[in-house]
Design an enzyme around this catalytic site. Sequence first.
Site, mmCIF file in Angstrom:
data_model
loop_
_atom_site.group_PDB
_atom_site.id
_atom_site.type_symbol
_atom_site.label_atom_id
_atom_site.label_comp_id
_atom_site.label_asym_id
_atom_site.label_seq_id
_atom_site.Cartn_x
_atom_site.Cartn_y
_atom_site.Cartn_z
ATOM 1 N N LYS A 25 -32.784 24.276 7.519
ATOM 2 C CA LYS A 25 -33.804 25.140 6.914
ATOM 3 C C LYS A 25 -34.648 25.880 7.955
ATOM 4 C CE LYS A 25 -33.183 24.350 2.462
ATOM 5 N NZ LYS A 25 -32.673 25.463 1.601
ATOM 6 N N GLU B 264 -41.766 27.678 -1.480
ATOM 7 C CA GLU B 264 -41.489 26.720 -2.543
ATOM 8 C C GLU B 264 -40.600 25.639 -1.950
ATOM 9 O OE1 GLU B 264 -39.561 29.331 -2.054
ATOM 10 O OE2 GLU B 264 -37.673 28.229 -1.943
ATOM 11 N N SER C 194 -25.638 19.542 7.131
ATOM 12 C CA SER C 194 -26.794 20.446 7.060
ATOM 13 C C SER C 194 -28.130 19.759 7.300
ATOM 14 C CB SER C 194 -26.818 21.154 5.706
ATOM 15 O OG SER C 194 -26.793 20.208 4.662
#
Lengths: 276, 410
Positions: free
Chosen positions: B103, B125, B392
């Site tokens: 991220k 968010e 990830s």
Amino acid sequence: MSRIAGRFAELRATGRKALIPFVTAGDPEPGVTVPLMHALAAAGADILELGVPFSDPMADGPVIQAACERALIHHTSLRNVLEMVREFRTRDADTPVVLMGYLNPIEVMGYETFAHAAAKAGVDGVLTVDLPPEEAHDLVQALQSETLDPIFLLSPTSSGARMDRISAVASGFIYYVSIKGVTGSSQLDVSAVATKVTEIRGHTGLPVGVGFGIRDAEAAAQVAAVADAVVVGSALVSRVPELLATPDRISETLAAVLAEMRAAMDAVPHQAASAG
Amino acid sequence: MATQAKAVDSQALRLDLPDENGHFGPYGGRFVAETLMGPLEELRLAYEKYLGDPEFQAELDQDLAHYVGRPSPLYHAERWTRKLGGAQIYLKREDLNHTGAHKVNNTVGQALLATRMGKTRIIGETGAGQHGVATATVAARLGLECVIYMGADDIIRQAPNVYRMRLLGAEVVAVKSGSRTLKDALNEAMRDWVTNVDNTFYIIGTVAGPHPYPAMVRDFQAVIGREARAQMLERTNKLPDVLVACVGGGSNAIGLFHPFLADTEVEMYGVEAAGDGLDTGHHAAPLCAGKPGVLHGNRTYLMEDADGQIIETHSVSAGLDYPGVGPEHAWLKDTGRARYVSVTDQQALQAFHDLTRIEGIIPALESSHALAYVTQLAPTLRPDQSIVVNLSGRGDKDINTVAKLEGLEV
């Protein structure tokens, strides 16, 4: 001439401004809506705006979000809303009805199927909040082929070029969102609204309605002095939660709020509206 | 090899798709209220300007190298490969990035853009909290005010990440509307943005939302695939045969896939969350079991009912628990360039344990979905073939969830 254009022509002739109440269909239960529509029309509504409940009302503040949630407890669908309009039309052939909602329920039904069913039910205009003109070509075509008015928003962030673009596809009226924010926000600046409405009139001959943030009779009267129509939603819908135990009182209570706005608007002498 | 990787860079950063209105075929676009159209256009222009700005790119590269810790390793999981008895398995170690997931690649990029645009307030968010943490992290570093919207139910499920965000100075706002999860947090962040658009930059965490977000987030995440491509060429002198990544919104998957799109011999599998099983209806697999529709500013595959209302999703992994998916994935599915499959909660949990015990790496539950599909796929391939799977995120955040499912207190 569509029912909406006809209504604005009548108002212009009498020097009055349109009052457009918004309520969410099926809130708080399906049986409330049609009697409420009649009560609002009797209390001085010139056009009725009926919200189609959606699970993810991104442009709405907490009041309308909660109304959607209450309506969805009973699974109030787009088809149910059209049925409500059909029932309303059996006793009121004159008051224009505009549906306001989000695109996905219309996508699921199919644009042409929806437009045909809406026209047959007696709907006059459709405002799809999350559909800017860039994406609206197919739906606008479907609406126009059924002589429904596609109604579009303009906002404080709209450029002159966007006003032209929206004016080219819109009919019925232009809905000016008076504030940066969601429905029911406060801090309406009437002089800023007046400036922007004047600018919008330079780009369109359509009547200009103003909504988002008109909370009481005083604000309604102030906005009526500068616009062709006043749209009130959250100020009405915010009364629903206190009436959940007595749903038969919803019509009279909301009609009383609207009547107060009507009186305040009519007390201000207006020039014949400059639209058109 | 460096020159080859460079050539790929410039190709991957071209804006061929989406088109100027943000369309990937019939998907994508901008489905927002009028008030956001101006700000989205302002964002698109700024983004396209800085995408081609060497100074911006150099600063971004510096941040990725020295703050995020890139390039992330490409690890040959030899023991797991032997156990499965098929293709060679390589793990792209996004779990080793600062903050523990992919991220941050995107939040570093968008925060840099926010400062260039003169914005002083960041909103975001989050579902599982990973994107929220990555956003709060970059906001802290740049001294920007930060507000994170999070579903009230997710706040309870992901308490450690909520505390992390607050430590970093972010205000975490509980969203109590709708299903009180990620989709509602996204609605609320959009409402904040439309209200405070003059000073606020909205950092969306995935490749969804109105144009230019799907393209912009993809371009910031494409560093994953560019590195993986160069690393495979360097290590094996050829491209991988297969790429595998989990898909919720789809940012880690598109980041891995996109630089390989032109390499048509490379197969791609996106793995969605089948939850309790696709036939139970309790899942989060719009590409496998949903229909096209419009939500959160774009047209894509959605989980919806017959009336067009968005339905609640289920996955053991909070990061995959989302009813939509990035529009480019919808397009890759329809064109057949990528294939989309699903694995259940149970299969993902098994893979979580397998990788932990066999390779000594605790994967995120999101990534465990990709790993679970690898356990099915690898044995069907030959040992001279290779799979790159995107690891990830790391699984430390999930140990309470896993322990609880197994009846343990940690």
